[in-house]
Motif scaffolding. Structure first.
Motif, short mmCIF file in Angstrom:
data_model
loop_
_atom_site.label_atom_id
_atom_site.label_comp_id
_atom_site.label_asym_id
_atom_site.label_seq_id
_atom_site.Cartn_x
_atom_site.Cartn_y
_atom_site.Cartn_z
N GLU A 186 0.82 -1.22 0.00
CA GLU A 186 0.00 0.00 0.00
C GLU A 186 0.86 1.27 0.00
N ARG A 187 2.04 1.17 0.65
CA ARG A 187 2.76 2.42 0.96
C ARG A 187 4.12 2.59 0.31
N ALA A 188 4.73 1.50 -0.19
CA ALA A 188 6.13 1.62 -0.65
C ALA A 188 6.25 1.34 -2.14
N GLN A 189 7.26 1.98 -2.74
CA GLN A 189 7.56 1.71 -4.15
C GLN A 189 8.61 0.60 -4.28
N GLY A 190 9.42 0.41 -3.22
CA GLY A 190 10.45 -0.62 -3.27
C GLY A 190 10.65 -1.24 -1.90
N ILE A 191 11.12 -2.50 -1.88
CA ILE A 191 11.42 -3.19 -0.62
C ILE A 191 12.87 -3.65 -0.64
N ILE A 192 13.58 -3.34 0.45
CA ILE A 192 14.90 -3.93 0.71
C ILE A 192 14.68 -4.85 1.91
N ILE A 193 15.02 -6.12 1.76
CA ILE A 193 14.68 -7.07 2.82
C ILE A 193 15.85 -7.96 3.18
N ASN A 194 16.11 -8.07 4.49
CA ASN A 194 16.99 -9.10 5.02
C ASN A 194 16.10 -10.00 5.87
N PRO A 195 15.62 -11.11 5.30
CA PRO A 195 14.69 -11.95 6.05
C PRO A 195 15.39 -12.81 7.11
N ALA A 196 16.73 -12.67 7.22
CA ALA A 196 17.54 -13.42 8.19
C ALA A 196 17.25 -14.92 8.03
N ALA A 197 17.04 -15.66 9.12
CA ALA A 197 16.90 -17.12 9.01
C ALA A 197 15.70 -17.52 8.15
N TYR A 198 14.67 -16.67 8.05
CA TYR A 198 13.49 -17.01 7.22
C TYR A 198 13.83 -17.07 5.73
N THR A 199 14.97 -16.48 5.36
CA THR A 199 15.47 -16.60 3.98
C THR A 199 15.44 -18.06 3.53
N HIS A 200 15.86 -18.92 4.45
CA HIS A 200 16.13 -20.32 4.10
C HIS A 200 14.93 -21.24 4.35
N THR A 201 13.84 -20.67 4.86
CA THR A 201 12.70 -21.52 5.25
C THR A 201 11.34 -21.05 4.77
N SER A 202 11.20 -19.77 4.41
CA SER A 202 9.84 -19.20 4.37
C SER A 202 9.23 -19.04 2.97
N VAL A 203 8.34 -19.97 2.64
CA VAL A 203 7.54 -19.82 1.42
C VAL A 203 6.53 -18.70 1.63
N ALA A 204 6.07 -18.50 2.86
CA ALA A 204 5.08 -17.45 3.15
C ALA A 204 5.65 -16.06 2.83
N ILE A 205 6.91 -15.84 3.17
CA ILE A 205 7.52 -14.52 2.88
C ILE A 205 7.75 -14.39 1.37
N LEU A 206 8.17 -15.47 0.72
CA LEU A 206 8.30 -15.44 -0.75
C LEU A 206 6.95 -15.09 -1.38
N ASP A 207 5.88 -15.75 -0.95
CA ASP A 207 4.55 -15.51 -1.55
C ASP A 207 4.12 -14.06 -1.34
N ALA A 208 4.38 -13.53 -0.15
CA ALA A 208 4.01 -12.13 0.13
C ALA A 208 4.77 -11.21 -0.82
N LEU A 209 6.05 -11.49 -1.03
CA LEU A 209 6.86 -10.65 -1.93
C LEU A 209 6.39 -10.77 -3.38
N GLN A 210 5.91 -11.96 -3.75
CA GLN A 210 5.40 -12.15 -5.13
C GLN A 210 4.20 -11.24 -5.38
N ALA A 211 3.50 -10.87 -4.29
CA ALA A 211 2.31 -10.02 -4.43
C ALA A 211 2.66 -8.53 -4.37
N PHE A 212 3.96 -8.22 -4.29
CA PHE A 212 4.42 -6.83 -4.27
C PHE A 212 4.88 -6.48 -5.69
N ALA A 213 4.43 -5.32 -6.20
CA ALA A 213 4.68 -5.01 -7.61
C ALA A 213 6.06 -4.40 -7.89
N GLY A 214 6.63 -3.68 -6.92
CA GLY A 214 7.86 -2.92 -7.18
C GLY A 214 9.13 -3.75 -7.02
#
Ligand code: DQA
Length: 146
Positions: A68-96
């Motif tokens: 809703e609010r950002a044009q770009g995301i910089i993300i360090n998901p830390a340990a979730y990098t290696h485990t999280s399909v949920a965070i991947l799916d959320a990012l897939q729904a981000f347009a920028g």
């Protein structure tokens, strides 16, 4: 014209930066990094919001808020990098643009850190540059959104 808004999202344990395994993650705190990002953002004409959570669902919600609010995301998901399909799916729904940052070079470390679910969505990946990685990501964001 209003400055593009960049959300910088940090995952679990990154609130302990500067104290946690400084030989791997450095001595800068997350506050130091946020301050440097704010200063560079001002120079580059970007609005910067830095957030951190230790919870996977909260990270998913932060990404929804960024929709809703950002044009770009910089993300360090830390340990979730290696485990999280949920965070991947959320990012897939981000347009920028999405830039994935790791303080350490995850490819030089244990095998379980070599795979990132997030890289499938990331437009760029920066690893092994310490806190400077966030600044490099902001410079790239300025180009992508310029
Ligand atoms: C990290 C690397 C991850 O493997 C680790 O779980 C972290 C931090 C980094 O910034 O180097 O917590 O994302």
């Amino acid at each position: 014209m209003t400055a593009p808004m960049i959300h910088i999202l940090n995952g679990p344990n990154l609130n302990l930066l500067g104290h946690r395994e400084p030989e791997i993650y450095g001595t800068e705190t997350l506050g130091d990094i946020a301050e440097a990002c704010q200063a560079l953002g001002a120079e580059l004409g970007l609005d910067v919001l830095c957030r951190q959570t230790n919870h996977e669902g909260a990270m998913v919600e932060m990404i929804h808020e960024a929709r809703e609010r950002a044009q770009g995301i910089i993300i360090n998901p830390a340990a979730y990098t290696h485990t999280s399909v949920a965070i991947l799916d959320a990012l897939q729904a981000f347009a920028g643009p999405v830039i994935e940052v790791h303080l350490s070079n995850i490819h030089k470390r244990e095998a379980f850190r070599h795979h990132s679910y997030i890289s499938r969505r990331a437009d760029a990946v920066i690893a092994g540059c310490g806190g400077q990685g966030y600044l490099l990501a902001l410079r790239r964001m300025a180009v992508l959104l310029g």
